[in-house]
Motif scaffolding. Structure first.
Motif, PDB file in Angstrom:
ATOM      1  N   THR A  27       7.249  -5.350   8.955  1.00  0.00           N
ATOM      2  CA  THR A  27       6.144  -4.680   8.265  1.00  0.00           C
ATOM      3  C   THR A  27       5.124  -4.144   9.265  1.00  0.00           C
ATOM      4  O   THR A  27       4.471  -4.926   9.961  1.00  0.00           O
ATOM      5  CB  THR A  27       5.435  -5.675   7.316  1.00  0.00           C
ATOM      6  OG1 THR A  27       6.414  -6.327   6.511  1.00  0.00           O
ATOM      7  CG2 THR A  27       4.420  -4.971   6.440  1.00  0.00           C
ATOM      8  N   PRO A  28       4.969  -2.804   9.354  1.00  0.00           N
ATOM      9  CA  PRO A  28       4.001  -2.253  10.310  1.00  0.00           C
ATOM     10  C   PRO A  28       2.558  -2.374   9.808  1.00  0.00           C
ATOM     11  O   PRO A  28       2.247  -2.014   8.675  1.00  0.00           O
ATOM     12  CB  PRO A  28       4.410  -0.785  10.427  1.00  0.00           C
ATOM     13  CG  PRO A  28       5.114  -0.482   9.148  1.00  0.00           C
ATOM     14  CD  PRO A  28       5.724  -1.762   8.670  1.00  0.00           C
ATOM     15  N   TYR A  29       1.712  -2.919  10.650  1.00  0.00           N
ATOM     16  CA  TYR A  29       0.276  -3.002  10.412  1.00  0.00           C
ATOM     17  C   TYR A  29      -0.412  -2.197  11.507  1.00  0.00           C
ATOM     18  O   TYR A  29       0.076  -2.146  12.642  1.00  0.00           O
ATOM     19  CB  TYR A  29      -0.216  -4.445  10.493  1.00  0.00           C
ATOM     20  CG  TYR A  29      -0.097  -5.246   9.216  1.00  0.00           C
ATOM     21  CD1 TYR A  29       0.928  -5.035   8.304  1.00  0.00           C
ATOM     22  CD2 TYR A  29      -1.012  -6.241   8.934  1.00  0.00           C
ATOM     23  CE1 TYR A  29       1.022  -5.790   7.152  1.00  0.00           C
ATOM     24  CE2 TYR A  29      -0.931  -7.004   7.787  1.00  0.00           C
ATOM     25  CZ  TYR A  29       0.098  -6.772   6.894  1.00  0.00           C
ATOM     26  OH  TYR A  29       0.185  -7.521   5.746  1.00  0.00           O
ATOM     27  N   ILE A  93      -0.735  -0.936  16.771  1.00  0.00           N
ATOM     28  CA  ILE A  93       0.283  -1.024  15.727  1.00  0.00           C
ATOM     29  C   ILE A  93       1.137  -2.236  16.078  1.00  0.00           C
ATOM     30  O   ILE A  93       1.470  -2.453  17.253  1.00  0.00           O
ATOM     31  CB  ILE A  93       1.130   0.260  15.601  1.00  0.00           C
ATOM     32  CG1 ILE A  93       2.152   0.104  14.459  1.00  0.00           C
ATOM     33  CG2 ILE A  93       1.774   0.648  16.921  1.00  0.00           C
ATOM     34  CD1 ILE A  93       2.865   1.394  14.078  1.00  0.00           C
ATOM     35  N   TYR A  94       1.445  -3.052  15.061  1.00  0.00           N
ATOM     36  CA  TYR A  94       2.230  -4.261  15.324  1.00  0.00           C
ATOM     37  C   TYR A  94       2.990  -4.673  14.066  1.00  0.00           C
ATOM     38  O   TYR A  94       2.689  -4.214  12.964  1.00  0.00           O
ATOM     39  CB  TYR A  94       1.325  -5.393  15.815  1.00  0.00           C
ATOM     40  CG  TYR A  94       0.320  -5.877  14.791  1.00  0.00           C
ATOM     41  CD1 TYR A  94       0.607  -6.980  13.976  1.00  0.00           C
ATOM     42  CD2 TYR A  94      -0.918  -5.252  14.642  1.00  0.00           C
ATOM     43  CE1 TYR A  94      -0.310  -7.425  13.042  1.00  0.00           C
ATOM     44  CE2 TYR A  94      -1.839  -5.699  13.717  1.00  0.00           C
ATOM     45  CZ  TYR A  94      -1.529  -6.790  12.912  1.00  0.00           C
ATOM     46  OH  TYR A  94      -2.429  -7.225  11.987  1.00  0.00           O
ATOM     47  N   ALA A  95       3.972  -5.542  14.256  1.00  0.00           N
ATOM     48  CA  ALA A  95       4.745  -6.085  13.142  1.00  0.00           C
ATOM     49  C   ALA A  95       4.032  -7.332  12.619  1.00  0.00           C
ATOM     50  O   ALA A  95       3.696  -8.231  13.400  1.00  0.00           O
ATOM     51  CB  ALA A  95       6.156  -6.432  13.592  1.00  0.00           C
ATOM     52  N   VAL A 100       4.546  -8.473  17.295  1.00  0.00           N
ATOM     53  CA  VAL A 100       5.022  -7.605  18.366  1.00  0.00           C
ATOM     54  C   VAL A 100       4.589  -6.168  18.080  1.00  0.00           C
ATOM     55  O   VAL A 100       4.755  -5.669  16.962  1.00  0.00           O
ATOM     56  CB  VAL A 100       6.557  -7.687  18.509  1.00  0.00           C
ATOM     57  CG1 VAL A 100       7.062  -6.681  19.521  1.00  0.00           C
ATOM     58  CG2 VAL A 100       6.974  -9.095  18.896  1.00  0.00           C
ATOM     59  N   GLY A 101       4.022  -5.535  19.065  1.00  0.00           N
ATOM     60  CA  GLY A 101       3.565  -4.161  18.898  1.00  0.00           C
ATOM     61  C   GLY A 101       2.867  -3.687  20.153  1.00  0.00           C
ATOM     62  O   GLY A 101       3.195  -4.115  21.254  1.00  0.00           O
TER      63      GLY A 101
END
Length: 134
Positions: A27-29, A93-95, A100-101
């Protein structure tokens, strides 16, 4: 050509990480600096001039990413909102699942996008593009 004359790297790196996160079924945040000119997000969710947004395809509608900004429709506490985030405002941007991002460094091409304190006070809200259908 000098580095400052080139187009910013952020939109290209952002799209690569977005695709990579989705390809791995995560899920990208994004972390958004809300003091950047042009940010349109629900004010009640801003903390310390930042907001974290879930930009997964199942969480947003009408997602559009350009070299200048991303925009989409989403619900906050059940209320539909139209969100606009200039690329200059995306700090990371991270998962969600594993963190991780990538965080983005400042780029000289974005220096003119910072709001002054006066501009922050005079930002007007755009009309909500949604309407109630019964």
């Amino acid at each position: 050509m000098e580095f400052e004359q080139m187009s910013p790297r952020r939109p290209y790196i952002f799209r690569a990480f977005y695709d990579w996160i989705l390809d791995n079924e995560l899920t990208p945040y994004i972390v958004v600096n809300t003091s950047v000119h042009g940010v349109l997000v629900p004010q009640e969710f801003i903390q310390n001039n930042q907001i974290v947004l879930n930009i997964a395809p199942q969480s947003v509608g009408q997602y559009l990413a350009t070299n200048e900004q991303i925009e989409f429709n989403a619900r906050f506490s059940g209320v539909p909102q139209h969100i606009v985030v200039p690329m200059a405002a995306i700090e990371a941007i991270y998962a969600r699942e594993n963190g991780v991002g990538m965080g983005f460094e400042d780029e000289p091409q974005y220096k003119s996008n910072q709001k002054t304190p006066l501009q922050q006070e005079t930002v007007t809200k755009k009309a909500n593009p949604f309407r109630v259908v019964k």
